[in-house]
Write an enzyme that holds these catalytic residues in place. Structure first.
Site, PDB file in Angstrom:
ATOM      1  N   CYS A  41    -129.994   5.560 -76.825  1.00  0.00           N
ATOM      2  CA  CYS A  41    -128.926   6.196 -77.604  1.00  0.00           C
ATOM      3  C   CYS A  41    -127.805   6.618 -76.661  1.00  0.00           C
ATOM      4  O   CYS A  41    -128.039   7.273 -75.646  1.00  0.00           O
ATOM      5  CB  CYS A  41    -129.465   7.412 -78.348  1.00  0.00           C
ATOM      6  SG  CYS A  41    -128.200   8.317 -79.276  1.00  0.00           S
TER       7      CYS A  41
ATOM      8  N   CYS B 111    -133.323  14.717 -78.375  1.00  0.00           N
ATOM      9  CA  CYS B 111    -134.311  13.975 -77.585  1.00  0.00           C
ATOM     10  C   CYS B 111    -134.296  14.448 -76.135  1.00  0.00           C
ATOM     11  O   CYS B 111    -133.234  14.605 -75.553  1.00  0.00           O
ATOM     12  CB  CYS B 111    -134.026  12.471 -77.632  1.00  0.00           C
ATOM     13  SG  CYS B 111    -134.251  11.722 -79.268  1.00  0.00           S
TER      14      CYS B 111
ATOM     15  N   CYS C 167    -128.939   7.244 -85.564  1.00  0.00           N
ATOM     16  CA  CYS C 167    -129.926   7.858 -84.669  1.00  0.00           C
ATOM     17  C   CYS C 167    -131.043   6.847 -84.489  1.00  0.00           C
ATOM     18  O   CYS C 167    -131.732   6.516 -85.455  1.00  0.00           O
ATOM     19  CB  CYS C 167    -130.458   9.153 -85.271  1.00  0.00           C
ATOM     20  SG  CYS C 167    -131.857   9.858 -84.361  1.00  0.00           S
TER      21      CYS C 167
ATOM     22  N   GLN D 246    -145.548  14.920 -92.381  1.00  0.00           N
ATOM     23  CA  GLN D 246    -145.434  14.395 -91.031  1.00  0.00           C
ATOM     24  C   GLN D 246    -144.257  13.430 -90.942  1.00  0.00           C
ATOM     25  O   GLN D 246    -144.124  12.526 -91.759  1.00  0.00           O
ATOM     26  CB  GLN D 246    -146.720  13.684 -90.626  1.00  0.00           C
ATOM     27  CG  GLN D 246    -147.906  14.618 -90.437  1.00  0.00           C
ATOM     28  CD  GLN D 246    -147.776  15.470 -89.190  1.00  0.00           C
ATOM     29  OE1 GLN D 246    -146.963  15.218 -88.310  1.00  0.00           O
ATOM     30  NE2 GLN D 246    -148.600  16.515 -89.113  1.00  0.00           N
TER      31      GLN D 246
ATOM     32  N   TYR E 106    -153.510  26.207 -94.129  1.00  0.00           N
ATOM     33  CA  TYR E 106    -152.157  25.667 -93.978  1.00  0.00           C
ATOM     34  C   TYR E 106    -152.167  24.240 -94.555  1.00  0.00           C
ATOM     35  O   TYR E 106    -151.716  23.288 -93.917  1.00  0.00           O
ATOM     36  CB  TYR E 106    -151.712  25.646 -92.514  1.00  0.00           C
ATOM     37  CG  TYR E 106    -151.947  26.925 -91.746  1.00  0.00           C
ATOM     38  CD1 TYR E 106    -151.009  27.951 -91.744  1.00  0.00           C
ATOM     39  CD2 TYR E 106    -153.117  27.103 -91.013  1.00  0.00           C
ATOM     40  CE1 TYR E 106    -151.224  29.126 -91.020  1.00  0.00           C
ATOM     41  CE2 TYR E 106    -153.342  28.272 -90.297  1.00  0.00           C
ATOM     42  CZ  TYR E 106    -152.400  29.282 -90.304  1.00  0.00           C
ATOM     43  OH  TYR E 106    -152.612  30.446 -89.589  1.00  0.00           O
TER      44      TYR E 106
ATOM     45  N   GLU F 154    -152.293  27.669 -98.696  1.00  0.00           N
ATOM     46  CA  GLU F 154    -150.925  27.293 -98.314  1.00  0.00           C
ATOM     47  C   GLU F 154    -149.968  28.379 -98.787  1.00  0.00           C
ATOM     48  O   GLU F 154    -150.068  28.856 -99.921  1.00  0.00           O
ATOM     49  CB  GLU F 154    -150.562  25.945 -98.940  1.00  0.00           C
ATOM     50  CG  GLU F 154    -149.105  25.533 -98.841  1.00  0.00           C
ATOM     51  CD  GLU F 154    -148.586  25.499 -97.409  1.00  0.00           C
ATOM     52  OE1 GLU F 154    -147.508  26.071 -97.169  1.00  0.00           O
ATOM     53  OE2 GLU F 154    -149.259  24.915 -96.541  1.00  0.00           O
TER      54      GLU F 154
ATOM     55  N   CYS G 147    -149.137  20.987 -82.950  1.00  0.00           N
ATOM     56  CA  CYS G 147    -147.950  20.260 -82.484  1.00  0.00           C
ATOM     57  C   CYS G 147    -147.312  20.936 -81.277  1.00  0.00           C
ATOM     58  O   CYS G 147    -146.209  20.576 -80.888  1.00  0.00           O
ATOM     59  CB  CYS G 147    -146.931  20.111 -83.608  1.00  0.00           C
ATOM     60  SG  CYS G 147    -146.337  21.678 -84.275  1.00  0.00           S
TER      61      CYS G 147
END
Length: 410
Positions: free
Chosen positions: A77, A92, A166, A243, A272, A296, A367
């Site tokens: 990019c 990024c 992108c 996701q 969650y 949740e 994550c």
């Protein structure tokens, strides 16, 4: 007491050391630690200090590579070019590294966090997801500048850099919003679902009327994303959680299901739980004679989960925070727990609430390497040990990594 000089704007030639959590590498200069972005371990670079808090460290960006590491490549990019300086896109961190090097960097960070925060010597390998390092992202958020152009923000900045495309986002998603003008200050959510429908939602941060709350308006698409995982359809609010890597739901579900290994008739918890992705597989495992509790906090997500799993009567749904639900002493103790907390991790209260019910297995989806390591350490205090761990490059070109850990009660 002598006041320390502010290094902001100063350019320093430094030799770059190991990668650190957060998308940068560590260098040292005159006794201070410098966190340098857009570098690789072993490089010699000219770095410009972008932020100097005045203590033992400061932050910097590489502006010239004088000795390159073997894994360095030209960014795919143009907005990731270090020559742009402050006008680089901040989305990024690792476009200057080839995909294999990116995975090595992420593995090093996760290994170090487990060692530093959990006291574990656990070498990690980060696996590639199907689809390659580009055009994997199905959801993105953009900001709008004062001229009405959609774009992304530089690192640690509120400015907006207009974009036309992108390369990590699926084809056509960004060009759809880049070709038009928007209300200045608005925020845009772009999602391309499994049926290839494009959903664009605009949130106008500056309402037209005084005291009017910002209202999201659907610009393109129905606002309901249609996804399919392991033969089951999931309807998800286009602004809700799903996701972002197109291959992640299928791969993560396979690993979570394998680690959970819930037996027929067992009791499982899905904390969650989102729109029911993992709860659906847990329900299949425990069968009609077992039960699944899905928790949740998003009421909309629970509504979607109810619809998605309406053929699974063994699933009970609770709308509320995990902390609040775990305070219910009447809950049936689980045999296995799956949790997929937000980036900050589960934390002590949740870990202790789970451990108090003594499940034999806990599957932790994370994550953030540091958050996972902290939670693993907390579980260790409660008598659980790390048994298996699989890590995935679910966010190529960025420093983020996804990991799924199995913890067993000792």
């Amino acid at each position: 007491m002598t006041e320390k000089p502010d290094w902001t704007g100063r350019r320093l030639e430094v030799e770059v050391g190991q990668v650190a959590h957060g998308g940068h590498c560590v260098a040292r200069y005159e006794g201070r630690v410098i966190f340098v972005r857009h570098t690789l371990p072993g490089e010699v670079v000219l770095a410009e200090v972008t932020d100097d808090p005045g203590g033992g460290f400061c932050r910097a960006d590489a502006v010239e590579i004088r000795t390159a590491a073997p894994g360095r490549v030209e960014p795919p990019c143009a907005l990731a070019d270090i020559a742009l300086g402050k006008d680089r896109c901040g989305g990024c961190d690792f476009q200057h590294a080839d995909p294999a090097t990116q995975r090595e960097l992420k593995a090093a960070v996760l290994t170090e966090q487990l060692r530093h925060l959990a006291g574990l010597d656990w070498p990690v390998t980060v696996r590639e997801l199907p689809g390659g390092a580009l055009r994997w992202r199905t959801r993105a958020r953009l900001a709008v500048d004062q001229k009405g152009n959609a774009g992304f923000r530089p690192h640690r900045s509120h400015r907006v850099i207009p974009v036309e495309d992108c390369p990590i986002t699926v084809e056509g998603a960004i060009s759809e919003v880049a070709d038009r003008r928007w209300r200045p200050g608005a925020e845009l959510t772009v999602a391309v679902d499994g049926a290839q429908e494009l959903h664009v939602t605009a949130l106008d941060r500056k309402p037209q009327k005084r005291n009017q709350r910002p209202v999201a308006r659907q610009v393109t698409g129905s606002g309901v994303a249609h996804e399919e995982v392991r033969g089951r359809r999931f309807d998800v609010a286009a602004q809700g959680f799903w996701q972002v890597h197109r291959s992640a739901p299928e791969v993560f579900t396979e690993v979570v299901t394998r680690f959970a290994a819930a037996e027929p008739g067992a009791v499982a918890w899905d904390l969650y739980g989102g729109v029911g992705l993992f709860a659906a597989e847990l329900a299949e495992q425990v069968g009609p004679g077992g039960s699944v509790l899905m928790v949740e906090s998003s009421k909309r997500a629970v509504e979607d989960a109810l619809a998605n799993l309406r053929d699974q009567p063994q699933v009970e749904f609770r709308a509320g925070t995990v902390e609040a639900v775990l305070a219910d002493d009447e809950l049936v103790a689980p045999d296995v727990v799956v949790l997929d907390p937000p980036r900050k991790g589960a934390g002590r209260k949740v870990v202790e609430g789970i451990a108090a019910r003594e499940p034999s297995r806990v599957v932790h989806v994370a994550c953030d390497p540091a958050a996972l390591a902290r939670d693993v350490s907390l579980f260790a205090e409660q008598g659980y040990e790390l048994a298996e761990l699989e890590a995935f490059d679910a966010f190529p070109m960025t420093h983020h990594v996804e990991a799924i850990a199995l913890l067993r009660r000792r």
